[in-house]
Design a protein around this motif. Structure first.
Motif, PDB file in Angstrom:
ATOM      1  N   MET A  12      -3.120  -9.791   6.254  1.00  0.00           N
ATOM      2  CA  MET A  12      -3.519  -9.612   7.637  1.00  0.00           C
ATOM      3  C   MET A  12      -4.134  -8.219   7.830  1.00  0.00           C
ATOM      4  O   MET A  12      -5.246  -8.103   8.309  1.00  0.00           O
ATOM      5  CB  MET A  12      -2.282  -9.747   8.534  1.00  0.00           C
ATOM      6  CG  MET A  12      -2.574  -9.252   9.920  1.00  0.00           C
ATOM      7  SD  MET A  12      -2.402 -10.490  11.135  1.00  0.00           S
ATOM      8  CE  MET A  12      -1.794  -9.509  12.460  1.00  0.00           C
ATOM      9  N   ILE A  13      -3.399  -7.190   7.382  1.00  0.00           N
ATOM     10  CA  ILE A  13      -3.977  -5.866   7.553  1.00  0.00           C
ATOM     11  C   ILE A  13      -5.084  -5.626   6.546  1.00  0.00           C
ATOM     12  O   ILE A  13      -5.820  -4.661   6.660  1.00  0.00           O
ATOM     13  CB  ILE A  13      -2.918  -4.762   7.368  1.00  0.00           C
ATOM     14  CG1 ILE A  13      -2.172  -5.005   6.072  1.00  0.00           C
ATOM     15  CG2 ILE A  13      -1.988  -4.681   8.555  1.00  0.00           C
ATOM     16  CD1 ILE A  13      -1.461  -3.782   5.574  1.00  0.00           C
ATOM     17  N   TYR A  14      -5.191  -6.484   5.554  1.00  0.00           N
ATOM     18  CA  TYR A  14      -6.133  -6.191   4.486  1.00  0.00           C
ATOM     19  C   TYR A  14      -7.168  -7.299   4.407  1.00  0.00           C
ATOM     20  O   TYR A  14      -7.450  -7.834   3.342  1.00  0.00           O
ATOM     21  CB  TYR A  14      -5.362  -6.065   3.166  1.00  0.00           C
ATOM     22  CG  TYR A  14      -6.134  -5.348   2.111  1.00  0.00           C
ATOM     23  CD1 TYR A  14      -6.262  -3.972   2.148  1.00  0.00           C
ATOM     24  CD2 TYR A  14      -6.772  -6.032   1.079  1.00  0.00           C
ATOM     25  CE1 TYR A  14      -6.984  -3.310   1.199  1.00  0.00           C
ATOM     26  CE2 TYR A  14      -7.489  -5.380   0.130  1.00  0.00           C
ATOM     27  CZ  TYR A  14      -7.597  -4.017   0.183  1.00  0.00           C
ATOM     28  OH  TYR A  14      -8.315  -3.351  -0.760  1.00  0.00           O
TER      29      TYR A  14
ATOM     30  N   GLN B  92     -10.968  -0.996   4.818  1.00  0.00           N
ATOM     31  CA  GLN B  92      -9.600  -0.552   4.546  1.00  0.00           C
ATOM     32  C   GLN B  92      -9.533   0.303   3.290  1.00  0.00           C
ATOM     33  O   GLN B  92      -8.788   1.278   3.211  1.00  0.00           O
ATOM     34  CB  GLN B  92      -8.666  -1.762   4.370  1.00  0.00           C
ATOM     35  CG  GLN B  92      -8.379  -2.492   5.651  1.00  0.00           C
ATOM     36  CD  GLN B  92      -9.364  -3.614   5.879  1.00  0.00           C
ATOM     37  OE1 GLN B  92     -10.518  -3.546   5.454  1.00  0.00           O
ATOM     38  NE2 GLN B  92      -8.928  -4.654   6.568  1.00  0.00           N
ATOM     39  N   ASP B  93     -10.315  -0.086   2.281  1.00  0.00           N
ATOM     40  CA  ASP B  93     -10.331   0.685   1.038  1.00  0.00           C
ATOM     41  C   ASP B  93     -10.868   2.078   1.278  1.00  0.00           C
ATOM     42  O   ASP B  93     -10.326   3.058   0.781  1.00  0.00           O
ATOM     43  CB  ASP B  93     -11.215  -0.018  -0.002  1.00  0.00           C
ATOM     44  CG  ASP B  93     -10.420  -1.017  -0.806  1.00  0.00           C
ATOM     45  OD1 ASP B  93      -9.179  -0.949  -0.740  1.00  0.00           O
ATOM     46  OD2 ASP B  93     -11.030  -1.845  -1.494  1.00  0.00           O
TER      47      ASP B  93
ATOM     48  N   LYS C  83      -3.026  -6.317  -3.686  1.00  0.00           N
ATOM     49  CA  LYS C  83      -4.047  -6.349  -2.634  1.00  0.00           C
ATOM     50  C   LYS C  83      -4.327  -7.783  -2.187  1.00  0.00           C
ATOM     51  O   LYS C  83      -4.464  -8.063  -0.993  1.00  0.00           O
ATOM     52  CB  LYS C  83      -5.352  -5.722  -3.159  1.00  0.00           C
ATOM     53  CG  LYS C  83      -5.340  -4.220  -3.115  1.00  0.00           C
ATOM     54  CD  LYS C  83      -6.710  -3.613  -2.950  1.00  0.00           C
ATOM     55  CE  LYS C  83      -7.653  -3.896  -4.080  1.00  0.00           C
ATOM     56  NZ  LYS C  83      -8.800  -2.980  -4.131  1.00  0.00           N
ATOM     57  N   GLU C  84      -4.384  -8.691  -3.153  1.00  0.00           N
ATOM     58  CA  GLU C  84      -4.633 -10.083  -2.798  1.00  0.00           C
ATOM     59  C   GLU C  84      -3.495 -10.649  -1.960  1.00  0.00           C
ATOM     60  O   GLU C  84      -3.709 -11.415  -1.030  1.00  0.00           O
ATOM     61  CB  GLU C  84      -4.835 -10.918  -4.064  1.00  0.00           C
ATOM     62  CG  GLU C  84      -6.296 -11.017  -4.441  1.00  0.00           C
ATOM     63  CD  GLU C  84      -6.503 -11.301  -5.918  1.00  0.00           C
ATOM     64  OE1 GLU C  84      -5.684 -12.023  -6.508  1.00  0.00           O
ATOM     65  OE2 GLU C  84      -7.489 -10.773  -6.466  1.00  0.00           O
TER      66      GLU C  84
ATOM     67  N   TRP D  67      -0.688 -11.676   3.774  1.00  0.00           N
ATOM     68  CA  TRP D  67       0.587 -11.292   4.367  1.00  0.00           C
ATOM     69  C   TRP D  67       0.429 -11.030   5.858  1.00  0.00           C
ATOM     70  O   TRP D  67      -0.575 -10.470   6.266  1.00  0.00           O
ATOM     71  CB  TRP D  67       1.101 -10.042   3.645  1.00  0.00           C
ATOM     72  CG  TRP D  67       2.449  -9.603   4.079  1.00  0.00           C
ATOM     73  CD1 TRP D  67       3.640 -10.029   3.637  1.00  0.00           C
ATOM     74  CD2 TRP D  67       2.717  -8.612   5.069  1.00  0.00           C
ATOM     75  NE1 TRP D  67       4.650  -9.385   4.276  1.00  0.00           N
ATOM     76  CE2 TRP D  67       4.118  -8.513   5.165  1.00  0.00           C
ATOM     77  CE3 TRP D  67       1.920  -7.833   5.908  1.00  0.00           C
ATOM     78  CZ2 TRP D  67       4.726  -7.632   6.070  1.00  0.00           C
ATOM     79  CZ3 TRP D  67       2.520  -6.961   6.791  1.00  0.00           C
ATOM     80  CH2 TRP D  67       3.927  -6.869   6.871  1.00  0.00           C
ATOM     81  N   PRO D  68       1.351 -11.369   6.714  1.00  0.00           N
ATOM     82  CA  PRO D  68       2.633 -12.014   6.435  1.00  0.00           C
ATOM     83  C   PRO D  68       2.569 -13.531   6.513  1.00  0.00           C
ATOM     84  O   PRO D  68       3.619 -14.174   6.517  1.00  0.00           O
ATOM     85  CB  PRO D  68       3.512 -11.467   7.541  1.00  0.00           C
ATOM     86  CG  PRO D  68       2.578 -11.311   8.699  1.00  0.00           C
ATOM     87  CD  PRO D  68       1.222 -11.021   8.130  1.00  0.00           C
ATOM     88  N   PHE D  69       1.360 -14.110   6.631  1.00  0.00           N
ATOM     89  CA  PHE D  69       1.286 -15.570   6.693  1.00  0.00           C
ATOM     90  C   PHE D  69       1.024 -16.097   5.304  1.00  0.00           C
ATOM     91  O   PHE D  69       0.076 -15.674   4.650  1.00  0.00           O
ATOM     92  CB  PHE D  69       0.174 -15.999   7.652  1.00  0.00           C
ATOM     93  CG  PHE D  69       0.292 -15.321   8.975  1.00  0.00           C
ATOM     94  CD1 PHE D  69       1.355 -15.614   9.817  1.00  0.00           C
ATOM     95  CD2 PHE D  69      -0.644 -14.378   9.376  1.00  0.00           C
ATOM     96  CE1 PHE D  69       1.473 -14.967  11.027  1.00  0.00           C
ATOM     97  CE2 PHE D  69      -0.524 -13.742  10.575  1.00  0.00           C
ATOM     98  CZ  PHE D  69       0.533 -14.026  11.413  1.00  0.00           C
ATOM     99  N   PRO D  70       1.827 -17.021   4.820  1.00  0.00           N
ATOM    100  CA  PRO D  70       1.687 -17.440   3.433  1.00  0.00           C
ATOM    101  C   PRO D  70       0.426 -18.271   3.183  1.00  0.00           C
ATOM    102  O   PRO D  70       0.079 -18.478   2.037  1.00  0.00           O
ATOM    103  CB  PRO D  70       2.963 -18.231   3.157  1.00  0.00           C
ATOM    104  CG  PRO D  70       3.501 -18.594   4.485  1.00  0.00           C
ATOM    105  CD  PRO D  70       2.990 -17.624   5.478  1.00  0.00           C
TER     106      PRO D  70
END
Lengths: 356, 443
Positions: free
Chosen positions: A1-3, A24-25, A346-347, A352-355
């Motif tokens: 999610m954040i990534y 993000q990177d 990273k993947e 995350w957090p949703f599978p």
């Protein structure tokens, strides 16, 4: 999610060719550099700087050098420490015999001398491959060690052969404090890491990888094998040479052949393997693990049994046992090294957090 | 499953935090760093050396309640004899304790070289008893480095003088053939200059033969020695080189009583693996082995009696390296005592202890009071002379133990001192170090 990179569109070629295409990177890297350049010098203790960070960064640079040769170009080498040694002795002699040259120029020249030596010892790579090449590069290790021990000129006829590195200064500013030395090492290492990262994405880097994956096929599609391999040896040795000069000048403070023995070559090879072959980040992660982890174990064991009646000798043995066991565990869990672990992380973060 | 894993991590993390928070040090203690090496190829030496050192500090704490009431504390750090680990240990330990590290005993030539420029910045004395950089004995250029008791150059003149004694006077050295067989490292090369200089002075034929480190392969070298047919062989060896040297000498049939090792080539660990073949072998020693000294007996009674001894293998108590560790402890404690006389009976800084080292004067009366008569040589350190002693005794292996066969043989200071001054001033010039005026030093 954040990534997640959803919503980030690249509209120009320049944007597409960035080292870090994802926002993000870029933010993460900027933060890391800010912490390393500003935060660490402000808060880190003298011990953390000169006992941990400086040696770690220098070894990371040497690992990066070996990674160019082994990870990108696929040529095994056990001569890393020899090339570091050449860099260190070259820097010492340049400073001694040609006074007045700026320090940074000396480091570059030392790197170039190491590169020349590296190319000479890289010549056999045209005929021999794999482990046989590794054994051939051992010659560099023994020859350089012998040369610096035997010929007094290199150590300015010092009676013991161990020489004290001259004090460092840039533009009249003495680099005596750990903070200044740390900043010098950090700047050189980050600059060279940036160069390495970019090199891997150019024509040169791609021809290295072609040679690594199958040199006959590479030759067929028109990659000059001789030039590619020698360039890899030269560049790798340049990095190692600069690392050697920094090891002697910024960390140890002495120049001696024994600081660059075969064990050092192995240590750097392990850094590359555990960190991840063919990755820039792997060199740093590998160096951190191989160099800092034994120190952490040493500290932790002594902290846990403080005041206790456990034998110091037993503790030292236990550290080695733990360290060895951990290397095996890591290699079983992730044979491609820490860099691969980071990629997997990273993947996972992307979802995350949703599978799903 | 996942949850238990998380708990495990939490537990580990909190344990670490607890450990981090635990250290609390009482004021009024003098901190001593112990950069030991208990693993690796030189572990046998390191374990006994630092074991003896720690046992002596324990003796001072348990028997006397510290030095004038100031208790000693210490912390070990594993260097594995490597310069890079040694520098890390130095950085880790130098700021510990209420007043920082008292002094540093690396017992590794590589580590001591790496620390020379660092100690003068941090103002912590670097004490390199019988090892390290020889020209640092010139205290005018090396205020913080103390190659106490003796160094490689003095020792080499001691050995040549002893050979002279055996031949019936140094005049008889003329025309003799002497080989210097040395370890291929900074340490091994150090005596070469003085060995050559003496060849000019006495007229013996000198030959230098190097054994590549670590020294386990020596067939070629001993073949060379056999062809040269020397009268004496002087050996500067260390670790695995020493038993290999004796085995090879026995193989080519070189007489053992004409091989003289230096003080790092003459411990029980070096000769025991060779067995009876080493009988008759001679070596220099800055301290004798055995337990016939009051100080060693006191350690056994007080420290081992209380179950606080550092040596796991108690049979090593009284060995050459163990006794050298005790000697290290004696010199350290006495220097702190001298410094306390000037600065007060409280924990002192490295700078204050440096003064103590520089004004250390161990006369026979003081040595007797410590219980170390015949164990340590009289020592007088000055501002310009950071060596103090310079003598060694010679000992011979009788198949089961080392037997002292000479009195203290004094060094040839007239020959060594100019070389030291020349080398030290060259170093100072290379590194822009000003010369200290010893006349202005306070006493």
């Amino acid at each position: 999610m954040i990534y997640r990179e959803a919503g980030q569109f690249r509209t120009t070629y320049a944007a597409d060719q960035r080292i870090f295409p994802i926002v993000q990177d870029r933010a993460g890297m900027a933060l890391l550099l800010a912490v390393a350049f500003v935060g660490v010098p402000l808060v880190a203790s003298e011990y953390a700087l000169s006992g941990l960070l400086i040696p770690m960064l220098v070894l990371a640079l040497a690992a990066l050098g070996l990674n160019i040769l082994t990870g990108y170009a696929g040529q095994f080498s056990l001569g890393t420490a020899a090339f570091m040694s050449v860099g260190a002795f070259a820097a010492y002699n340049l400073q001694l015999r040609l006074p007045g040259i700026p320090l940074l120029v000396i480091f570059v020249l030392a790197g170039l001398i190491a590169a020349a030596v590296g190319m000479v010892f890289g010549l056999p790579s045209l005929r021999i491959k794999g482990f046989y090449l590794a054994v051939a590069t051992l010659a560099a290790q023994f020859f350089v060690d012998w040369l610096f021990t035997k010929v007094g000129w290199f150590s300015n006829y010092s009676s013991s052969g161990v020489i004290t590195a001259q004090p460092m200064a840039i533009a009249g500013i003495p680099l005596e404090t750990p903070v200044r030395r740390y900043l010098l090492v950090l700047s050189i290492v980050s600059l060279l890491a940036l160069v390495a990262k970019n090199l891997a994405r150019t024509r040169t880097g791609r021809s290295w990888m072609a040679v690594r994956d199958m040199d006959v096929a590479a030759e067929v599609i028109g990659i000059p094998i001789l030039r590619t391999k020698l360039l890899a040896f030269g560049l790798s040795s340049f990095y190692c040479g600069v690392a050697g000069a920094l090891w002697a000048f910024a960390y140890l403070g002495t120049v001696e052949p024994q600081a660059f023995d075969l064990q050092r070559s192995f240590q750097i090879l392990f850094m590359v393997i555990i960190g991840g072959l063919g990755t820039v980040m792997g060199s740093f992660l590998g160096a951190a693990f191989i160099m800092l982890f034994p120190l952490f174990l040493n500290w932790a064991f002594h902290a846990v049994v403080r005041g206790g009646e456990v034998r110091a000798g037993l503790l030292s043995q236990l550290e080695l046992v733990c360290f060895g066991a951990l290397i095996i565990v890591f290699l079983i869990v992730e044979p491609h090294g820490f860099a691969r672990l980071w990629q997997i992380g990273k993947e996972k973060l992307r979802l995350w957090p949703f599978p799903h | 499953m996942r949850k238990t894993k998380r708990w495990w991590w939490l537990g580990a993390a909190s344990a670490l935090v607890l450990v981090w928070a635990a250290p609390a040090r009482a004021e009024g203690e003098q901190f001593m760093p112990v950069p030991s090496y208990r693993v690796g190829p030189y572990a046998a030496g390191g374990t006994s050396l630092y074991g003896g050192f720690i046992d002596y500090m324990n003796l001072i704490n348990l028997r006397d309640g510290g030095i004038n009431g100031v208790k000693l504390t210490w912390e070990e750090c594993e260097t594995e004899y490597k310069p890079d680990r040694g520098v890390e240990c130095y950085e880790r330990l130098k700021g510990k304790g209420p007043t920082g590290a008292s002094m540093f005993h690396p017992y590794s030539t590589g580590i001591s070289y790496a620390l020379i420029s660092k100690v003068s910045q941090d103002k912590i004395p670097l004490v390199t008893i019988a090892h390290g950089r020889t020209d640092a004995a010139d205290g005018r250029y090396f205020p913080y480095v103390f190659p106490l008791i003796t160094h490689y150059w003095s020792q080499n003149t001691d050995i040549i003088r002893y050979i002279g004694q055996r031949e019936g006077g140094v005049a008889k050295l003329k025309g003799k053939k002497i080989v210097h067989l040395h370890h291929g490292s900074a340490y091994g090369k150090e005596p070469n200059v003085v060995f050559q200089k003496q060849a000019e002075k006495y007229g013996y034929e000198a030959k230098i033969i190097e054994v590549p480190a670590p020294g386990s392969e020596q067939q070629a070298q001993w073949l060379e020695i056999r062809q040269f047919k020397p009268d004496w062989v002087i050996v500067t060896g260390w670790g695995v080189m020493n038993p290999a040297m004796l085995k090879n000498a026995a193989r080519v049939g070189f007489p053992m009583d004409h091989i003289i090792g230096n003080f790092w080539t003459g411990s029980e660990e070096d000769v025991e693996p060779v067995g009876a073949a080493a009988k008759g072998y001679i070596s220099a020693a800055i301290n004798p082995s055995g337990k016939d000294f009051k100080v060693i007996q006191e350690i056994e009674r007080v420290v081992y009696g209380a179950g606080k001894g550092n040596m796991v293998d108690k049979k090593r108590v009284g060995s050459i390296y163990y006794n050298r560790g005790v000697l290290t402890g004696i010199v350290s404690v006495e220097a702190i005592r001298v410094a306390q006389g000037k600065f007060g009976k409280k924990p002192l800084t490295g700078e204050q202890i440096r003064w103590g080292l520089e004004n250390l004067n161990l006369d026979p009366a003081r040595i007797a009071a410590i219980g170390a008569t015949n164990f340590i040589q009289p020592l007088k350190v000055t501002c310009s002379d950071h060596e103090g002693g310079g003598a060694v005794k010679f000992q011979q292996w009788d198949g089961t133990k080392w037997k002292v066969i000479s009195d203290w043989v004094q060094a040839d200071k007239e020959l060594v001192r100019p070389l030291i001054e020349e080398s030290a001033s060259k170093y100072a010039k290379e590194n822009n170090i000003p010369q200290r005026d010893c006349a202005k030093e306070s006493t």
